[in-house]
Design an enzyme around this catalytic site. Structure first.
Site, PDB file in Angstrom:
ATOM      1  N   GLU A 281       0.793  -1.750   0.131  1.00  0.00           N
ATOM      2  CA  GLU A 281       0.151   0.379  -0.280  1.00  0.00           C
ATOM      3  C   GLU A 281       0.921   1.426  -0.507  1.00  0.00           C
ATOM      4  OE1 GLU A 281      -3.233   0.165  -0.367  1.00  0.00           O
ATOM      5  OE2 GLU A 281      -3.891  -1.995   0.120  1.00  0.00           O
ATOM      6  N   ARG A 285       0.953   3.822  -3.289  1.00  0.00           N
ATOM      7  CA  ARG A 285       0.258   4.784  -2.935  1.00  0.00           C
ATOM      8  C   ARG A 285       0.671   6.118  -2.703  1.00  0.00           C
ATOM      9  NH1 ARG A 285      -5.410   3.727   0.692  1.00  0.00           N
ATOM     10  NH2 ARG A 285      -5.488   1.684  -0.063  1.00  0.00           N
ATOM     11  N   ASP A 414      -4.680 -10.335  -8.203  1.00  0.00           N
ATOM     12  CA  ASP A 414      -5.673  -9.247  -8.848  1.00  0.00           C
ATOM     13  C   ASP A 414      -3.904  -8.777  -9.478  1.00  0.00           C
ATOM     14  OD1 ASP A 414      -4.935  -8.149  -6.418  1.00  0.00           O
ATOM     15  OD2 ASP A 414      -6.511  -7.164  -6.882  1.00  0.00           O
ATOM     16  N   GLU A 548     -12.536  -0.245  -9.736  1.00  0.00           N
ATOM     17  CA  GLU A 548     -12.070  -1.260 -10.629  1.00  0.00           C
ATOM     18  C   GLU A 548     -13.311  -1.441 -11.674  1.00  0.00           C
ATOM     19  OE1 GLU A 548      -9.898  -2.101  -7.177  1.00  0.00           O
ATOM     20  OE2 GLU A 548     -12.085  -1.686  -7.321  1.00  0.00           O
ATOM     21  N   THR A 634      -1.403   0.261 -10.469  1.00  0.00           N
ATOM     22  CA  THR A 634      -2.622  -0.214  -9.732  1.00  0.00           C
ATOM     23  C   THR A 634      -3.411   0.475  -8.954  1.00  0.00           C
ATOM     24  OG1 THR A 634      -3.584  -2.170  -9.002  1.00  0.00           O
ATOM     25  CG2 THR A 634      -1.761  -1.648  -7.982  1.00  0.00           C
TER      26      THR A 634
END
Length: 661
Positions: A281, A285, A414, A548, A634
């Site tokens: 994360e 980010r 994913d 998504e 992503t």
């Protein structure tokens, strides 16, 4: 005899009392208003104190020129004389006029590109073209930003404007204009009304975060306070600021952008944060957000901050295999995995979703360390035996053995597959290893996990110990765009199947939305003879502002220009406004199947970084972050494509010294 009493005396007395009451009321209201005003002023002063810089330390105002990456090469070669520049400008204008008559972007990314100066962009139905034919007097993007080889020694980790004495001075691309440019507006591909609505949503989300949670990670709109239980905890990391800043930039919200940039300059640091942060994360980010802002602006602040964060994550890679742990204490360097993860394993979607950011960071700093770390991960995954060609979600970083055999294109798996395709794209399609691994993985998934429901809906199921669950996560809805992007960027035996499945999955995810009364999709949905594209368990019925599905709408729109994808996106905007908007920001929903669902009181940072960005781009012209020049990480932070984008900003690399006398 008693004196005669005037009849007016009681009236005067009553009038006096009334006057005193009114006076007291006015005084009280004024006092309350002053208190409220004082509180608001204090809040604004807090924001302002974070935004004001000392005059002597104030950076120069960035020059936001009105150039798009497609014609920025007009500005790159300072050695050309004015007459040549004028001629180039005339040619560019003529090409733009001609371009208006050309067919719109086909299902193959790239289409027909405008001629830029002396460089003719080429595209074919097989690949996105990144080869360029510079004239003798010009320098191609590839020459401006050479790829470091194993034998090259980086000159430094400094700004990309520095250069080696053994080569010509590097030319730095100008900043990307705020909001992009309205390239070829006559094409009619901008839906101004709908796009402006998305901008208003962004302003609403940002301004309330600024008012009630400035510098904290996320906002609780209903409580009007910071969300201390976010994945980044209660530390003042400004996750919403860093995550949402490139969206502000793309939308042209310059005032808000500068507030965020000033906060990052003055406040953002991990030096004194003694917390176990998620490597995954924090990378997607914070590192991803900073890298995008550096690509957009060339501002060295962002490169320095991205490197600062990445360096704090490096201790997590100190394992026998090089597969990083999931969590790292950014102050002590102690790293570990989640206790619940299959036998102390690392998670595929987490350690497999570092490549784009770390590879790009190496290129812009000249430090090969970051690329080496993710390349080690790549080699482990390439060489390990894969059951039936599939990747389980868990891998032990000490033994290099798979954990439980659970495979998913949703949670836990994913974005690993996403980064295989996008690493190939980011490299200018030179990283063939990544493309081969992508195709091998997708073919196995198509064979073992993609199915069609009795009602004709295409879905990708989780697979546990060779048993299909016939359940699909909302997180897997990005794969509609992923399959389509794989189809559009290379013609091979699987192209048609990729596009068919990509469109089918995107349609299925839309169905999961419109089959709910709120018109918003659940966290997971199932397929059986009795039910399709619908959540059955209570813990699957929530919606937390996820992006998504909208990501796939955006990609499919860019590739096909089928109006239904914009229509579906607008349905989602209306649903978000009706059910998720509050007076002080946006919240997720606890049950999408209720007519009046309860809100969860969390405005996720990815709502600003991803959800609103993809919706904004869905209603924009194709020239705003074109898919043949940018690849989205992503977390929807766009990173430039090497060789095709002047904003790649690769650090100059010293050339080997010649032995010739």
């Amino acid at each position: 005899m008693c004196p005669k009493t005037s009849k007016t005396t009681p009236l005067l007395l009553i009038g006096g009392i009334c006057f005193v009451i009114v006076l007291v009321g006015i005084t009280g209201i004024t006092l309350i208003n002053n208190i409220n005003l004082s509180n608001i002023i204090r809040l604004n002063e807090k924001v302002a104190s974070d935004s004001v810089s000392n005059n002597e330390n104030q950076i120069k105002e960035l020059n936001y020129v009105n150039n798009h990456p497609r014609n920025v090469y007009l500005k790159l070669n300072a050695s050309r004389d004015d007459a040549a520049d004028e001629q180039m400008q005339k040619e560019q204008e003529q090409e733009q006029l001609t371009n208006q008559e050309l067919p719109k972007m086909s299902a193959v990314i790239g289409g027909t590109k405008p001629k830029v100066g002396d460089t003719q962009w080429r595209a074919s139905s097989e690949v996105i073209s990144t080869s360029m034919s510079p004239s003798p007097s010009s320098t191609s993007a590839g020459e401006l930003t050479p790829t470091p080889s194993a034998g090259d020694a980086p000159s430094s980790s400094s700004s990309s404007s520095s250069s080696s004495s053994s080569r010509s001075p590097a030319v730095t691309a100008p900043p990307l204009p705020f909001g992009g440019v309205k390239y070829n507006q006559s094409s009619g591909l901008i839906d101004y009304e709908k796009r402006n609505q998305v901008v208003k949503m962004m302003e609403h989300a940002w301004h309330n975060y600024k008012l009630y949670a400035w510098g904290k990670n996320e906002l609780r709109p209903l409580s009007q306070r910071p969300h201390s239980a976010s994945i980044f905890g209660s530390y003042d990391l400004g996750a919403t600021i860093v995550d949402g800043l490139d969206t502000l930039y793309i939308m042209g919200l310059e005032k808000e952008y500068r507030e965020g940039r000033d906060w990052i300059e003055r406040k953002f640091s991990l030096d004194n944060i003694s917390a176990e942060l998620s490597v995954f994360e924090t990378n997607i980010r914070f590192v991803g957000g900073m890298l995008t802002l550096y690509a957009f602006t060339g501002d060295p602040l962002y490169k320095e901050k991205a490197q600062h964060v990445a360096d704090k994550l490096l201790p997590a890679f100190q394992t026998p295999t090089g597969i990083p742990y999931a969590l790292v204490n950014t102050k002590t360097g102690v790293a570990k995995n989640y206790g619940w993860a299959s036998g102390g394993s690392s998670i595929l979607s987490e350690f497999g979703t570092l490549h784009l950011e770390f590879a790009y960071l190496s290129d812009i700093t000249g430090n090969p360390l970051y690329r080496e770390r993710v390349q080690t991960i790549r080699q482990v995954l390439k060489e390990i035996e894969k059951p039936k060609g599939l990747y389980p979600n868990f891998l032990n970083p000490k033994t290099g053995k798979w954990g439980q055999l659970h495979m998913s294109l949703g949670a836990l798996g994913d974005s690993y597959y996403e980064y295989l395709l996008k690493a190939w794209l980011q490299s200018g399609q030179t990283d063939e290893e990544a493309r081969e691994m992508y195709d091998e993985a997708m073919l196995a998934i198509l064979d073992k996990m993609v199915r069609t429901s009795p009602g004709g809906l295409t879905y990708v199921s989780d697979l546990k110990f060779d048993r299909l669950e016939h359940k699909m996560d909302h997180l897997a809805c990005f794969s509609g765009g992923l399959f389509a992007l794989g189809a559009a960027t290379r013609q091979n035996d699987y192209t048609d199947k990729y596009m068919e499945v990509g469109k089918g999955i995107t349609n299925t995810c839309h169905e999961s939305y419109i089959r709910a009364p709120t018109q918003l999709g659940p966290e997971a949905f199932r397929f059986s003879e009795a039910v399709e594209a619908r959540a059955l368990r209570s813990q699957e019925k929530y919606y937390i502002l996820r992006p998504e599905t909208f990501e796939s709408y955006f990609v499919l729109w860019r590739l096909t220009h089928d109006q239904k994808y914009r229509d579906w996106g607008w349905e989602a905007v209306l649903a978000l406004e009706k059910h998720c908007r509050t007076a002080h920001g946006y919240c997720g929903l606890r049950n999408v199947y209720q007519q009046e669902p309860q809100k969860d009181d969390v405005q996720q940072s990815f709502f600003l970084a991803e959800t609103l960005k993809y919706l904004y781009l869905l209603f924009s012209d194709d020239s705003v972050l074109p898919l043949d020049e940018w690849v989205f990480n992503t977390e929807a932070h766009p990173l430039p494509i090497k060789g095709a984008n002047a904003y790649y900003r690769q650090a100059p690399v010293a050339l080997p010294v010649s032995n010739a006398s």
